[in-house]
Write an enzyme that holds these catalytic residues in place. Structure first.
Site, PDB file in Angstrom:
ATOM      1  N   HIS A  61       0.841  -1.198   0.000  1.00  0.00           N
ATOM      2  CA  HIS A  61       0.000   0.000   0.000  1.00  0.00           C
ATOM      3  C   HIS A  61       0.871   1.241   0.000  1.00  0.00           C
ATOM      4  CE1 HIS A  61       0.688  -0.559   4.309  1.00  0.00           C
ATOM      5  NE2 HIS A  61       0.150   0.616   4.591  1.00  0.00           N
ATOM      6  N   HIS A  63       1.346   3.938   1.974  1.00  0.00           N
ATOM      7  CA  HIS A  63       1.865   4.710   3.115  1.00  0.00           C
ATOM      8  C   HIS A  63       3.385   4.822   3.057  1.00  0.00           C
ATOM      9  CE1 HIS A  63      -1.968   4.058   5.748  1.00  0.00           C
ATOM     10  NE2 HIS A  63      -2.057   5.119   4.963  1.00  0.00           N
ATOM     11  N   ASP A  65       5.748   4.683   5.157  1.00  0.00           N
ATOM     12  CA  ASP A  65       6.598   3.680   5.816  1.00  0.00           C
ATOM     13  C   ASP A  65       6.583   2.347   5.065  1.00  0.00           C
ATOM     14  OD1 ASP A  65       3.881   3.376   6.768  1.00  0.00           O
ATOM     15  OD2 ASP A  65       4.636   2.039   8.328  1.00  0.00           O
ATOM     16  N   HIS A  66       6.017   2.336   3.849  1.00  0.00           N
ATOM     17  CA  HIS A  66       6.016   1.137   3.002  1.00  0.00           C
ATOM     18  C   HIS A  66       6.595   1.402   1.606  1.00  0.00           C
ATOM     19  CE1 HIS A  66       3.500  -1.197   5.878  1.00  0.00           C
ATOM     20  NE2 HIS A  66       3.311   0.036   6.311  1.00  0.00           N
ATOM     21  N   HIS A 119      -7.523  -0.863   5.508  1.00  0.00           N
ATOM     22  CA  HIS A 119      -6.509   0.052   6.063  1.00  0.00           C
ATOM     23  C   HIS A 119      -6.351   1.237   5.106  1.00  0.00           C
ATOM     24  CE1 HIS A 119      -2.844   1.302   8.122  1.00  0.00           C
ATOM     25  NE2 HIS A 119      -2.146   1.183   7.014  1.00  0.00           N
ATOM     26  N   ASP A 138      -0.167  -3.939   6.212  1.00  0.00           N
ATOM     27  CA  ASP A 138      -0.861  -3.465   7.417  1.00  0.00           C
ATOM     28  C   ASP A 138      -2.318  -3.920   7.442  1.00  0.00           C
ATOM     29  OD1 ASP A 138       1.500  -2.206   7.982  1.00  0.00           O
ATOM     30  OD2 ASP A 138       0.750  -0.155   7.742  1.00  0.00           O
ATOM     31  N   HIS A 176       4.673  -4.845  10.727  1.00  0.00           N
ATOM     32  CA  HIS A 176       5.017  -4.153  11.982  1.00  0.00           C
ATOM     33  C   HIS A 176       5.149  -5.138  13.138  1.00  0.00           C
ATOM     34  CE1 HIS A 176       4.468   0.067  10.663  1.00  0.00           C
ATOM     35  NE2 HIS A 176       3.559  -0.432   9.851  1.00  0.00           N
TER      36      HIS A 176
HETATM   37 FE    FE Z   1       2.684   0.681   8.166  1.00  0.00          FE
HETATM   38 ZN    ZN Z   2       0.025   1.593   6.600  1.00  0.00          ZN
END
Ligand code: FE
Ligand code: ZN
Length: 260
Positions: A61, A63, A65-66, A119, A138, A176
């Site tokens: 996805h 985001h 942090d990905h 998400h 996530d 995570h």
């Molecule tokens: Fe994440």
């Molecule tokens: Zn995420």
């Protein structure tokens, strides 16, 4: 067939590095894919230490942090970026867009793609059936699930139900290390679950020793993850939600977690 390395980055993210053997027919080299590269440094260090050449980025996805290292890694390695079709405009550098029911080959390893919105609206998961390896970003966490930033409880419950249908010996490579705090919440809603209590104790012990709790197995998630049990009548009764539809029960558990 897949060699899988776990790279802990940032505060609690896991980036996964996969190496697959060469695809016989294509006469190519081995393939090396990184799943959800939040940052580039640890990925490049792991590649250099093994003499591996990065061929693919798989994004679950959009985001940051990905996808944070997408463009830097692509510039350096010329790798192919594979991500969700439903979100192609939000995936930096995307080359190949994939969606529900499609297959994508990394060397000799074949991933099946699931659309798992909730998400985010475009979230996908990669399922390597032969290796029993699920990269679910996530969406599904060890003892938890992702927050509903863009989707409805009904969408997320449908997404989790899709993943739950995979075999028990599936390893769940989520993005995570949230397991210990997830366990505290799970115990608060399901205190009578002996398997959960034993798992929470094992998680506490692992974290005290600074060990990872991911991947878990889908079988243990089915037995202990409250977000996979919204259609269990006994669990619903214990929550005071007997005979309510699973979507409503899931929504109530998710809302309770948001407040926890
Ligand atoms: Fe994440
Ligand atoms: Zn995420």
């Amino acid at each position: 067939m897949l060699e899988i390395l776990r790279l802990p980055v940032l505060k609690d993210n896991y980036v996964w590095l996969l190496r697959a053997g060469p695809d016989e027919g294509a006469g190519a080299d081995a393939a090396v894919a990184v799943v959800d590269p939040a940052v580039e440094g640890p990925v490049d260090a792991a590649l250099a230490a093994r003499g591996w050449r990065l061929t693919h980025i798989l994004n679950t996805h959009h985001h940051n942090d990905h996808v944070g290292a997408n463009l830097a890694l692509k510039a350096r390695h010329g790798c192919t970026i594979v991500g969700p079709r439903a979100d192609r405009e939000r995936i930096p550098g995307i080359d190949v867009a994939v969606g529900e029911g499609e297959f994508y080959k990394i060397g000799a390893a074949i991933a099946r793609v699931f659309d798992v919105p909730g998400h985010t609206r475009g979230h996908i998961a990669f399922w390597f059936a032969e290796d029993r390896a699920l990269f679910c970003g996530d969406t599904l966490f060890a003892l938890g699930c992702g927050r509903l930033f863009e989707g409805t409880p009904a969408q997320m419950w449908a997404s989790l139900s899709k993943l739950r249908a995979l075999p028990d010996d599936t390893r769940v490579y989520c993005a995570h290390e949230y397991t210990q705090s997830n366990a505290r919440f799970a115990l608060s809603v399901d205190p009578g679950n002996a398997i959960l209590r034993a798992r929470a104790t094992a998680v506490d012990r692992a974290r005290a020793a600074d060990e990872a709790t991911v991947p878990s197995s889908l079988g243990e998630e089915k037995a202990t993850n409250p977000f996979l049990r919204a259609d269990d009548p006994a669990f619903a009764r214990a929550l005071g939600l007997a005979d309510r539809p699973p979507t409503e029960i899931f929504a109530a558990i998710r809302a309770a977690k948001d407040r926890f």
